[in-house]
Motif scaffolding. Structure first.
Motif, PDB file in Angstrom:
ATOM      1  N   ILE A  94     -52.316 -49.671 -58.775  1.00  0.00           N
ATOM      2  CA  ILE A  94     -51.007 -50.328 -58.657  1.00  0.00           C
ATOM      3  C   ILE A  94     -50.585 -50.400 -57.194  1.00  0.00           C
ATOM      4  N   LEU A  95     -50.772 -49.289 -56.478  1.00  0.00           N
ATOM      5  CA  LEU A  95     -50.385 -49.233 -55.071  1.00  0.00           C
ATOM      6  C   LEU A  95     -51.202 -50.218 -54.239  1.00  0.00           C
ATOM      7  N   ALA A  96     -52.467 -50.411 -54.583  1.00  0.00           N
ATOM      8  CA  ALA A  96     -53.305 -51.362 -53.849  1.00  0.00           C
ATOM      9  C   ALA A  96     -52.754 -52.773 -53.961  1.00  0.00           C
ATOM     10  N   TYR A  97     -52.276 -53.151 -55.131  1.00  0.00           N
ATOM     11  CA  TYR A  97     -51.648 -54.465 -55.291  1.00  0.00           C
ATOM     12  C   TYR A  97     -50.372 -54.567 -54.461  1.00  0.00           C
ATOM     13  N   ILE A  98     -49.557 -53.518 -54.499  1.00  0.00           N
ATOM     14  CA  ILE A  98     -48.303 -53.537 -53.742  1.00  0.00           C
ATOM     15  C   ILE A  98     -48.574 -53.669 -52.249  1.00  0.00           C
ATOM     16  N   ASP A  99     -49.643 -53.001 -51.779  1.00  0.00           N
ATOM     17  CA  ASP A  99     -50.003 -53.042 -50.359  1.00  0.00           C
ATOM     18  C   ASP A  99     -50.866 -54.248 -49.994  1.00  0.00           C
ATOM     19  N   ARG A 100     -51.146 -55.110 -50.974  1.00  0.00           N
ATOM     20  CA  ARG A 100     -51.993 -56.298 -50.738  1.00  0.00           C
ATOM     21  C   ARG A 100     -53.363 -55.894 -50.205  1.00  0.00           C
ATOM     22  N   LEU A 234     -45.045 -43.521 -56.341  1.00  0.00           N
ATOM     23  CA  LEU A 234     -46.468 -43.633 -56.658  1.00  0.00           C
ATOM     24  C   LEU A 234     -47.285 -42.635 -55.834  1.00  0.00           C
ATOM     25  N   LEU A 235     -46.980 -42.521 -54.546  1.00  0.00           N
ATOM     26  CA  LEU A 235     -47.697 -41.572 -53.692  1.00  0.00           C
ATOM     27  C   LEU A 235     -47.509 -40.139 -54.185  1.00  0.00           C
ATOM     28  N   ASN A 236     -46.285 -39.799 -54.590  1.00  0.00           N
ATOM     29  CA  ASN A 236     -46.020 -38.453 -55.099  1.00  0.00           C
ATOM     30  C   ASN A 236     -46.798 -38.184 -56.385  1.00  0.00           C
ATOM     31  N   GLU A 237     -46.846 -39.187 -57.269  1.00  0.00           N
ATOM     32  CA  GLU A 237     -47.584 -39.013 -58.524  1.00  0.00           C
ATOM     33  C   GLU A 237     -49.084 -38.844 -58.260  1.00  0.00           C
ATOM     34  N   ILE A 238     -49.598 -39.603 -57.303  1.00  0.00           N
ATOM     35  CA  ILE A 238     -51.018 -39.470 -56.954  1.00  0.00           C
ATOM     36  C   ILE A 238     -51.309 -38.062 -56.443  1.00  0.00           C
ATOM     37  N   ARG A 239     -50.475 -37.594 -55.531  1.00  0.00           N
ATOM     38  CA  ARG A 239     -50.692 -36.257 -54.965  1.00  0.00           C
ATOM     39  C   ARG A 239     -50.603 -35.175 -56.044  1.00  0.00           C
TER      40      ARG A 239
END
Length: 355
Positions: A94-100, A234-239
């Motif tokens: 999901i984060l990859a899409y948000i970051d293009r 999202l970053l917090n959930e990943i960590r």
């Protein structure tokens, strides 16, 4: 989960005994089913007091999370590790899409596909993409529920329209066609359920499509979602998920509170930096400014921040500020100077009355 949550020791003993009587394959399947249920519970707010106050977490939520942690401690190490890693992979997609970031998206999909082939790993009893795909779809559904709570109803068609262009631009080409199939099913589905082709939904194309749906919803203008705050979550959930995969104690997981982010902003701009301390009083762009500072602190302590990093942070924050304070202009009316409008002739008032 219910037995641990309620503290019913007899029920716990009976459940454990029934589990031990199962065949090994069934035990493995039950472990992964339990892991999926645990992942759903873990989306509840954190147990930290500050977050509890900010997000309105109840004692019931905290007790349920504690019960889940107790169950996780009893699961086999390989199940715990795979659960945490796959949950994190869903968020990274999901984060990859948000970051293009098409390159990272492709790498995430490849890692999910090859994870169970690493030496010493036991292949799961279900499709290897089933768990991360379900978590990406659940994240999209969470955003839809947030919209409903705010009085904003997003239709399936609208969600599909947000996902389609992301898939076209950033998805690996070998999965685009199958992902389009899932988006087409979403677009044509009635409310509220969607009957996805399960073979496609549990494939790499499923992660491509469901992560795009979630990322598209984060960018929907009708949803009041601070972009940087969503990225921080999202970053917090990943960590947290990756730490849980390695059974890292909660006290050793690095987190950044809003108070720490505000203190860092005061270091950057002075003690009079005008941001509300109460998160309920912040605008969308003010939430984003705090989130940008917190994202930096996740990677680098405040006292180790270089002048170059400060300049980059300042540029990001000013971009958010400009977007938040720029008024939305009303589009000009179309030029009709050369348009001749022929009005029909009207009969006199007396003749109209005679009719």
């Amino acid at each position: 989960m219910q037995a641990v949550h309620t503290g019913d020791e007899r029920q716990i003993e009976n459940t454990v005994a029934e589990f031990r009587d199962q065949e090994p394959d069934n035990q493995s399947m039950l472990c992964f089913e339990l892991a999926m249920a645990i992942a759903a519970v873990r989306t509840l707010p954190s147990r930290r007091t500050a977050r509890r106050a900010a997000r309105g977490e109840t004692k019931e939520d905290e007790a349920l999370r504690s019960a889940v942690s107790a169950i996780m401690d009893e699961l086999p190490a390989d199940v715990v590790e795979r659960t945490g890693r796959m949950y994190a992979f869903s968020r990274r997609a999901i984060l990859a899409y948000i970051d293009r970031d098409a390159e990272t998206l492709a790498a995430v999909i490849d890692r999910v596909a090859t994870w169970d082939d690493d030496p010493g790993r036991t292949p799961p009893p279900q499709f290897r993409f089933e768990f991360p795909n379900q978590q990406a779809l659940d994240f999209a559904n969470q955003l839809l529920r947030l919209g409903e709570m705010a009085g904003v109803h997003i239709t399936n068609r609208e969600a599909a329209d947000g996902a389609a262009p992301l898939i076209e631009r950033y998805a690996p080409k070998e999965y685009k066609q199958a992902a389009r199939e899932l988006v087409t099913a979403l677009r044509g589905a009635g409310e509220p359920g969607v009957d996805f082709n399960q073979a496609v939904a549990n494939s790499p194309a499923g992660l491509v499509a469901f992560a795009a749906m979630a990322a598209g919803l984060t960018q929907n203008r009708r949803l009041p979602l601070p972009k940087e705050r969503t990225r921080l979550n999202l970053l917090n959930e990943i960590r947290e998920s990756e730490a849980k995969a390695l059974r890292v104690p909660d006290r050793e997981i690095i987190t950044v509170s809003d108070e720490e982010a505000l203190a860092f902003l005061e270091q950057l701009y002075g003690p009079d930096y005008p941001l509300p301390r109460d998160p309920r009083e912040r605008t969308v762009w003010e939430h984003d400014v705090v989130a940008i500072a917190a994202q930096h602190l996740l990677e680098c302590p405040a006292d180790a921040t270089t002048p170059e990093q400060r300049q980059a942070l300042d540029a990001r924050i000013k971009t958010v500020l400009r977007a938040g304070t720029t008024p939305q202009r009303t589009p000009p009316r179309p030029d009709r100077s050369n348009v001749v409008r022929n009005q029909p002739k009207r009969s006199s008032k007396r003749k109209r009355k005679g009719k």
